[in-house]
Scaffold this motif. Structure first.
Motif, short mmCIF file in Angstrom:
data_model
loop_
_atom_site.label_atom_id
_atom_site.label_comp_id
_atom_site.label_asym_id
_atom_site.label_seq_id
_atom_site.Cartn_x
_atom_site.Cartn_y
_atom_site.Cartn_z
N THR A 161 0.83 -1.20 0.00
CA THR A 161 0.00 0.00 0.00
C THR A 161 0.86 1.25 0.00
O THR A 161 0.56 2.25 -0.66
CB THR A 161 -0.93 0.00 1.23
OG1 THR A 161 -1.69 -1.22 1.24
CG2 THR A 161 -1.88 1.18 1.18
N ARG A 162 1.96 1.20 0.73
CA ARG A 162 2.90 2.32 0.73
C ARG A 162 3.44 2.56 -0.68
O ARG A 162 3.62 3.71 -1.10
CB ARG A 162 4.06 2.02 1.70
CG ARG A 162 5.05 3.16 1.86
CD ARG A 162 6.22 2.72 2.73
NE ARG A 162 5.78 2.32 4.06
CZ ARG A 162 5.61 3.17 5.08
NH1 ARG A 162 5.86 4.45 4.92
NH2 ARG A 162 5.21 2.72 6.25
N GLN A 163 3.69 1.49 -1.41
CA GLN A 163 4.18 1.63 -2.78
C GLN A 163 3.12 2.25 -3.69
O GLN A 163 3.46 3.04 -4.59
CB GLN A 163 4.60 0.26 -3.32
CG GLN A 163 5.88 -0.29 -2.71
CD GLN A 163 7.05 0.65 -2.94
OE1 GLN A 163 7.29 1.12 -4.06
NE2 GLN A 163 7.79 0.95 -1.87
N LEU A 164 1.85 1.90 -3.46
CA LEU A 164 0.78 2.52 -4.24
C LEU A 164 0.79 4.04 -4.05
O LEU A 164 0.70 4.80 -5.02
CB LEU A 164 -0.58 1.97 -3.80
CG LEU A 164 -0.93 0.53 -4.19
CD1 LEU A 164 -2.26 0.13 -3.55
CD2 LEU A 164 -1.01 0.39 -5.70
N ALA A 165 0.89 4.46 -2.78
CA ALA A 165 0.90 5.89 -2.50
C ALA A 165 2.14 6.55 -3.08
O ALA A 165 2.08 7.68 -3.58
CB ALA A 165 0.84 6.12 -0.99
N SER A 166 3.26 5.85 -3.05
CA SER A 166 4.51 6.41 -3.57
C SER A 166 4.41 6.63 -5.08
O SER A 166 4.83 7.67 -5.59
CB SER A 166 5.67 5.48 -3.24
OG SER A 166 6.88 5.98 -3.76
N ARG A 167 3.84 5.66 -5.80
CA ARG A 167 3.67 5.81 -7.24
C ARG A 167 2.74 6.98 -7.55
O ARG A 167 3.00 7.77 -8.46
CB ARG A 167 3.12 4.52 -7.86
CG ARG A 167 4.12 3.39 -7.94
CD ARG A 167 3.71 2.37 -8.99
NE ARG A 167 2.43 1.76 -8.66
CZ ARG A 167 2.30 0.65 -7.93
NH1 ARG A 167 3.37 0.05 -7.42
NH2 ARG A 167 1.11 0.13 -7.71
N ALA A 168 1.66 7.07 -6.78
CA ALA A 168 0.72 8.17 -6.99
C ALA A 168 1.38 9.51 -6.72
O ALA A 168 1.19 10.49 -7.46
CB ALA A 168 -0.50 7.99 -6.09
N ARG A 169 2.19 9.56 -5.66
CA ARG A 169 2.86 10.80 -5.29
C ARG A 169 3.79 11.27 -6.40
O ARG A 169 3.87 12.47 -6.71
CB ARG A 169 3.63 10.59 -3.99
CG ARG A 169 4.08 11.87 -3.30
CD ARG A 169 4.76 11.53 -1.98
NE ARG A 169 3.90 10.74 -1.12
CZ ARG A 169 4.19 9.50 -0.70
NH1 ARG A 169 5.32 8.91 -1.07
NH2 ARG A 169 3.35 8.86 0.08
N ARG A 170 4.50 10.34 -7.02
CA ARG A 170 5.40 10.71 -8.12
C ARG A 170 4.62 11.27 -9.30
O ARG A 170 5.05 12.23 -9.95
CB ARG A 170 6.24 9.50 -8.55
CG ARG A 170 7.32 9.10 -7.54
CD ARG A 170 8.32 8.15 -8.17
NE ARG A 170 7.72 6.89 -8.55
CZ ARG A 170 7.63 5.84 -7.75
NH1 ARG A 170 8.09 5.90 -6.51
NH2 ARG A 170 7.07 4.71 -8.17
N ARG A 171 3.47 10.66 -9.59
CA ARG A 171 2.63 11.17 -10.68
C ARG A 171 2.15 12.58 -10.38
O ARG A 171 2.15 13.46 -11.26
CB ARG A 171 1.42 10.25 -10.87
CG ARG A 171 1.71 8.89 -11.46
CD ARG A 171 1.81 8.93 -12.97
NE ARG A 171 0.60 9.40 -13.60
CZ ARG A 171 -0.46 8.64 -13.86
NH1 ARG A 171 -0.45 7.35 -13.52
NH2 ARG A 171 -1.52 9.14 -14.46
N VAL A 172 1.73 12.80 -9.15
CA VAL A 172 1.20 14.11 -8.76
C VAL A 172 2.30 15.16 -8.82
O VAL A 172 2.11 16.26 -9.38
CB VAL A 172 0.59 14.05 -7.34
CG1 VAL A 172 0.31 15.45 -6.82
CG2 VAL A 172 -0.69 13.21 -7.35
N GLN A 173 3.45 14.84 -8.27
CA GLN A 173 4.55 15.80 -8.23
C GLN A 173 5.05 16.13 -9.63
O GLN A 173 5.53 17.23 -9.88
CB GLN A 173 5.69 15.27 -7.36
CG GLN A 173 5.32 15.19 -5.88
CD GLN A 173 6.38 14.50 -5.05
OE1 GLN A 173 7.26 13.81 -5.58
NE2 GLN A 173 6.29 14.65 -3.73
N GLY A 174 4.93 15.18 -10.55
CA GLY A 174 5.42 15.41 -11.90
C GLY A 174 4.40 16.04 -12.82
O GLY A 174 4.75 16.49 -13.92
#
Length: 293
Positions: free
Chosen positions: A154-167
């Motif tokens: 689940t942490r990895q899901l949030a991490s992937r989403a965070r990278r998309r948002v930041q980019g």
């Protein structure tokens, strides 16, 4: 006070927070209301004596309901969601003291339309993990059972989403006064048909997204967007300032009904993104009030 009344009061105390969670998950005001109502129905059928933390339980339930709705929505419109889709805006007065408590709860953290656009393109589980953890500080251990994964996954899901948002999601100028100066300059240039003045207020890589329901427009680059702005200048004569998801924007009408809501993302004193919702069916479902400056 009987148990039902007590439970209803407790739910009402959390309603604003639950609507805020659901809105960020769904990007739709009517669907967010539906999700919150479903949470109430589930609560009313539950043994509350077994619930240690009611607020956390309700947040989890709303998250699960929203996840199911996102998955169902994705199936229904698998190829229908294109890059011109604009989520529902939350429109409030430019006078900050007029927003009601529920609107203020929706606007907590000032989630802009530009961010919601990015969230629309995340996988449902990624969106859930990002929204609940990054926006509402829900521990991964509580999110994991909702998505059926381990806390680490689940942490990895949030991490992937965070990278998309930041980019992808541009950062908004936090000062509403500076936002207003840029937006007012844009509207004045549009009204005057002043192409050079429009170029001066647009970022070279500005993005215009216009959602009209069918056949929307996605335009990139200052010159191209300025040309489109000249096309839309008819709205400038009938526009009213408003806060769109907490940022200075414009609501346009034809004298009888709202025809568009324009949300601006401003950075370094220029417009970097402009999202326009002009889908009449969706606008009709929103609580929109035209306000004079």
């Amino acid at each position: 006070m009987d148990d039902h009344d007590w439970l209803a009061d407790r739910f009402e105390a959390d309603r604003g927070q639950l609507r805020a969670v659901a809105y960020r998950m769904l990007g739709s005001v009517p669907e967010a209301e539906d999700a919150v109502q479903e949470a109430w129905l589930r609560l009313s059928r539950s043994d509350t004596g077994q619930i240690d933390n009611l607020s956390a339980w309700l947040t989890t339930v709303v998250g699960r309901v929203c996840l199911d709705m996102l998955r169902s929505r994705r199936t229904r419109r698998e190829d229908a969601l294109d890059d011109t889709f604009v989520p529902d805006p939350v429109v409030t007065s430019t006078a900050s003291d007029t927003a009601d408590p529920e609107q203020q709860a929706l606007m907590a953290d000032s989630v802009g339309l530009a961010l919601l656009v990015v969230l629309e393109h995340l996988a449902p589980a990624e969106r859930l993990a990002f929204v609940l953890h990054d926006m509402f500080a829900v521990p991964f251990e509580e999110i994991a059972p909702i998505v059926g994964k381990t806390p680490a996954a689940t942490r990895q899901l949030a991490s992937r989403a965070r990278r998309r948002v930041q980019g992808s999601a541009p950062a908004q100028e936090p000062d509403v006064g500076r936002q207003r100066a840029v937006v007012d300059a844009f509207m004045a240039a549009s009204q005057a048909g002043d192409f050079d003045a429009l170029l001066a207020v647009l970022d070279p890589d500005v993005l215009l997204r216009a959602d009209v329901g069918v056949g929307g427009r996605l335009v990139r680059g200052a010159a191209a967007v300025a040309s489109q702005a000249l096309f839309f200048r008819q709205f400038a004569y009938q526009s009213h300032p408003a806060l769109i998801n907490g940022a200075y924007g414009m609501v346009s009408s034809d004298g009888e009904q709202v025809v568009s809501v324009m949300s601006f993302t401003v950075a370094d004193d220029r417009v970097v993104e402009l999202n326009i919702l002009a889908d009449q069916d969706r606008l009709a479902q929103l609580d929109l009030t035209l306000l004079d400056d």
